[in-house]
Design a protein around this motif. Structure first.
Motif, PDB file in Angstrom:
ATOM      1  N   ALA A   1       0.703  -0.815  -0.265  1.00 23.91           N
ATOM      2  CA  ALA A   1       0.238  -0.004   0.161  1.00 23.91           C
ATOM      3  C   ALA A   1       0.096   1.556   0.178  1.00 23.91           C
ATOM      4  CB  ALA A   1      -1.152  -0.230   1.404  1.00 23.91           C
ATOM      5  N   ASN A   2       2.357   1.119   0.537  1.00 22.36           N
ATOM      6  CA  ASN A   2       3.162   2.774   0.479  1.00 22.36           C
ATOM      7  C   ASN A   2       2.116   3.404   1.183  1.00 22.36           C
ATOM      8  OD1 ASN A   2       4.538   1.206  -1.053  1.00 22.36           O
ATOM      9  ND2 ASN A   2       3.963   1.737  -2.560  1.00 22.36           N
ATOM     10  N   ALA A   3       2.106   2.738   2.715  1.00 17.92           N
ATOM     11  CA  ALA A   3       0.922   4.337   3.143  1.00 17.92           C
ATOM     12  C   ALA A   3       1.828   4.268   4.959  1.00 17.92           C
ATOM     13  CB  ALA A   3      -0.436   3.553   3.199  1.00 17.92           C
ATOM     14  N   TYR A   4       0.983   5.256   5.854  1.00 22.58           N
ATOM     15  CA  TYR A   4       1.311   5.369   6.730  1.00 22.58           C
ATOM     16  C   TYR A   4       0.223   5.410   7.633  1.00 22.58           C
ATOM     17  CZ  TYR A   4       1.634   9.854   6.158  1.00 22.58           C
ATOM     18  OH  TYR A   4       1.165  11.461   6.259  1.00 22.58           O
ATOM     19  N   ILE A   5       0.821   5.855   8.907  1.00 26.19           N
ATOM     20  CA  ILE A   5      -0.411   6.184   9.998  1.00 26.19           C
ATOM     21  C   ILE A   5       0.798   6.872  10.728  1.00 26.19           C
ATOM     22  CG2 ILE A   5      -1.651   5.565  12.070  1.00 26.19           C
ATOM     23  CD1 ILE A   5      -1.692   2.309  11.195  1.00 26.19           C
ATOM     24  N   ASP A   6      -0.585   7.790  10.041  1.00 27.48           N
ATOM     25  CA  ASP A   6       0.245   9.813  11.576  1.00 27.48           C
ATOM     26  C   ASP A   6       0.372   9.533  12.183  1.00 27.48           C
ATOM     27  OD1 ASP A   6      -1.879  12.555  11.024  1.00 27.48           O
ATOM     28  OD2 ASP A   6      -2.090   9.589  10.589  1.00 27.48           O
ATOM     29  N   ALA A   7       0.761  10.648  13.403  1.00 30.72           N
ATOM     30  CA  ALA A   7       0.860   9.803  14.838  1.00 30.72           C
ATOM     31  C   ALA A   7      -0.718  10.047  15.081  1.00 30.72           C
ATOM     32  CB  ALA A   7       1.928  10.748  15.489  1.00 30.72           C
ATOM     33  N   GLY A   8      -1.506  11.076  14.806  1.00 32.37           N
ATOM     34  CA  GLY A   8      -2.525  11.662  15.520  1.00 32.37           C
ATOM     35  C   GLY A   8      -3.028  10.556  15.000  1.00 32.37           C
ATOM     36  N   SER A   9      -3.610   9.784  14.424  1.00 35.25           N
ATOM     37  CA  SER A   9      -4.251   8.984  13.835  1.00 35.25           C
ATOM     38  C   SER A   9      -4.137   7.417  14.437  1.00 35.25           C
ATOM     39  CB  SER A   9      -3.891   8.484  12.704  1.00 35.25           C
ATOM     40  OG  SER A   9      -4.271   8.839  11.383  1.00 35.25           O
ATOM     41  N   GLY A  10      -2.908   7.106  15.133  1.00 38.86           N
ATOM     42  CA  GLY A  10      -1.957   6.800  15.998  1.00 38.86           C
ATOM     43  C   GLY A  10      -2.377   6.751  17.063  1.00 38.86           C
ATOM     44  N   SER A  11      -2.034   7.698  17.976  1.00 39.24           N
ATOM     45  CA  SER A  11      -2.836   7.793  18.985  1.00 39.24           C
ATOM     46  C   SER A  11      -4.909   8.277  19.120  1.00 39.24           C
ATOM     47  CB  SER A  11      -2.506   9.140  19.921  1.00 39.24           C
ATOM     48  OG  SER A  11      -3.473  10.085  18.732  1.00 39.24           O
ATOM     49  N   TYR A  12      -5.798   8.631  18.364  1.00 39.80           N
ATOM     50  CA  TYR A  12      -6.685   7.606  17.920  1.00 39.80           C
ATOM     51  C   TYR A  12      -7.221   6.727  18.269  1.00 39.80           C
ATOM     52  CZ  TYR A  12     -11.651   8.526  17.426  1.00 39.80           C
ATOM     53  OH  TYR A  12     -12.704   8.395  16.803  1.00 39.80           O
ATOM     54  N   LEU A  13      -6.085   5.955  17.277  1.00 45.63           N
ATOM     55  CA  LEU A  13      -6.470   4.250  17.288  1.00 45.63           C
ATOM     56  C   LEU A  13      -6.189   3.366  18.490  1.00 45.63           C
ATOM     57  CD1 LEU A  13      -5.984   4.128  14.305  1.00 45.63           C
ATOM     58  CD2 LEU A  13      -7.854   3.755  14.383  1.00 45.63           C
ATOM     59  N   LEU A  14      -5.202   4.207  19.098  1.00 45.54           N
ATOM     60  CA  LEU A  14      -5.124   3.478  20.875  1.00 45.54           C
ATOM     61  C   LEU A  14      -6.255   4.090  21.568  1.00 45.54           C
ATOM     62  CD1 LEU A  14      -1.231   4.378  20.762  1.00 45.54           C
ATOM     63  CD2 LEU A  14      -2.119   1.815  20.657  1.00 45.54           C
ATOM     64  N   GLN A  15      -6.453   5.221  21.256  1.00 44.20           N
ATOM     65  CA  GLN A  15      -7.830   6.355  22.574  1.00 44.20           C
ATOM     66  C   GLN A  15      -8.970   5.291  22.849  1.00 44.20           C
ATOM     67  OE1 GLN A  15      -8.411   9.938  21.761  1.00 44.20           O
ATOM     68  NE2 GLN A  15      -9.715   9.814  23.613  1.00 44.20           N
ATOM     69  N   ILE A  16      -9.277   5.008  21.427  1.00 43.29           N
ATOM     70  CA  ILE A  16     -10.205   4.514  20.873  1.00 43.29           C
ATOM     71  C   ILE A  16      -9.838   2.737  21.236  1.00 43.29           C
ATOM     72  CG2 ILE A  16     -11.729   2.939  19.246  1.00 43.29           C
ATOM     73  CD1 ILE A  16     -10.975   5.232  17.511  1.00 43.29           C
ATOM     74  N   LEU A  17      -9.651   2.485  21.203  1.00 43.30           N
ATOM     75  CA  LEU A  17      -8.512   1.062  21.959  1.00 43.30           C
ATOM     76  C   LEU A  17      -8.776   0.490  23.679  1.00 43.30           C
ATOM     77  CD1 LEU A  17      -7.971  -2.011  21.607  1.00 43.30           C
ATOM     78  CD2 LEU A  17      -5.253  -1.367  21.548  1.00 43.30           C
ATOM     79  N   PHE A  18      -8.134   1.537  23.432  1.00 37.78           N
ATOM     80  CA  PHE A  18      -7.752   1.900  25.060  1.00 37.78           C
ATOM     81  C   PHE A  18      -9.447   2.119  26.555  1.00 37.78           C
ATOM     82  CE2 PHE A  18      -6.779   4.096  29.097  1.00 37.78           C
ATOM     83  CZ  PHE A  18      -6.307   3.160  30.005  1.00 37.78           C
ATOM     84  N   ALA A  19     -10.662   3.045  25.338  1.00 38.75           N
ATOM     85  CA  ALA A  19     -11.920   3.151  26.015  1.00 38.75           C
ATOM     86  C   ALA A  19     -12.783   2.001  25.930  1.00 38.75           C
ATOM     87  CB  ALA A  19     -11.831   4.187  25.522  1.00 38.75           C
ATOM     88  N   GLY A  20     -12.567   1.080  24.912  1.00 40.32           N
ATOM     89  CA  GLY A  20     -12.832   0.326  24.577  1.00 40.32           C
ATOM     90  C   GLY A  20     -12.843  -1.005  25.540  1.00 40.32           C
ATOM     91  N   LEU A  21     -11.400  -0.516  25.886  1.00 37.66           N
ATOM     92  CA  LEU A  21     -10.981  -2.017  26.914  1.00 37.66           C
ATOM     93  C   LEU A  21     -11.381  -1.833  28.249  1.00 37.66           C
ATOM     94  CD1 LEU A  21      -9.182  -4.390  27.517  1.00 37.66           C
ATOM     95  CD2 LEU A  21      -7.395  -2.930  28.258  1.00 37.66           C
ATOM     96  N   LEU A  22     -11.565  -0.334  28.611  1.00 34.88           N
ATOM     97  CA  LEU A  22     -12.067   0.097  30.353  1.00 34.88           C
ATOM     98  C   LEU A  22     -13.139  -0.290  29.637  1.00 34.88           C
ATOM     99  CD1 LEU A  22      -9.732   3.145  30.545  1.00 34.88           C
ATOM    100  CD2 LEU A  22      -9.829   0.502  31.968  1.00 34.88           C
ATOM    101  N   GLY A  23     -14.382   0.106  29.174  1.00 35.70           N
ATOM    102  CA  GLY A  23     -15.677   0.163  29.147  1.00 35.70           C
ATOM    103  C   GLY A  23     -16.353  -1.279  29.485  1.00 35.70           C
ATOM    104  N   GLY A  24     -15.259  -2.401  28.135  1.00 38.39           N
ATOM    105  CA  GLY A  24     -15.446  -4.331  28.737  1.00 38.39           C
ATOM    106  C   GLY A  24     -15.266  -3.788  29.733  1.00 38.39           C
ATOM    107  N   VAL A  25     -14.286  -3.414  30.646  1.00 35.76           N
ATOM    108  CA  VAL A  25     -13.648  -3.957  32.300  1.00 35.76           C
ATOM    109  C   VAL A  25     -15.246  -3.239  33.615  1.00 35.76           C
ATOM    110  CG1 VAL A  25     -12.238  -3.272  33.893  1.00 35.76           C
ATOM    111  CG2 VAL A  25     -11.667  -4.363  31.724  1.00 35.76           C
ATOM    112  N   TYR A  26     -15.263  -1.769  32.405  1.00 30.70           N
ATOM    113  CA  TYR A  26     -16.858  -1.952  33.287  1.00 30.70           C
ATOM    114  C   TYR A  26     -18.307  -2.774  33.055  1.00 30.70           C
ATOM    115  CZ  TYR A  26     -20.150   1.328  35.500  1.00 30.70           C
ATOM    116  OH  TYR A  26     -21.255   2.272  36.022  1.00 30.70           O
ATOM    117  N   PHE A  27     -18.277  -2.673  31.990  1.00 26.43           N
ATOM    118  CA  PHE A  27     -19.793  -3.744  31.363  1.00 26.43           C
ATOM    119  C   PHE A  27     -19.201  -4.465  32.323  1.00 26.43           C
ATOM    120  CE2 PHE A  27     -21.153  -6.829  29.034  1.00 26.43           C
ATOM    121  CZ  PHE A  27     -22.359  -6.179  29.109  1.00 26.43           C
TER     122      PHE A  27
END
Length: 79
Positions: free
Chosen positions: A24-50
């Motif tokens: 693909a010759n593509a990359y994930i910039d820092a903003g998108s990477g941190s956003y994806l990590l934030q979504i992953l972390f929020a989903g993990l914490l939401g699952g633990v709370y549930f």
């Protein structure tokens, strides 16, 4: 059922297209990477709370049921 078949066909078509591409010759910039990590972390914490909340509700229901049965048994023996 027809909608499910369409969704399955679309998913298979997308999967085939993703596997055909060589590079693909593509990359994930820092903003998108941190956003994806934030979504992953929020989903993990939401699952633990549930899970914690569901376990607490289940535990409370079992305790109520046990106390209800204990109350019925003691009343039957007393009377």
């Amino acid at each position: 059922m027809k909608l499910f078949n369409r969704a399955l066909n679309l998913a298979l078509a997308c999967g085939c297209l993703l596997t055909i591409c060589q590079s693909a010759n593509a990359y994930i910039d820092a903003g998108s990477g941190s956003y994806l990590l934030q979504i992953l972390f929020a989903g993990l914490l939401g699952g633990v709370y549930f899970a914690k909340s569901a376990f607490g509700n289940l535990k409370a229901a079992v305790v109520r049921r046990v106390n209800l049965h204990k109350g019925d048994d003691s009343a039957a023996h007393v009377g």
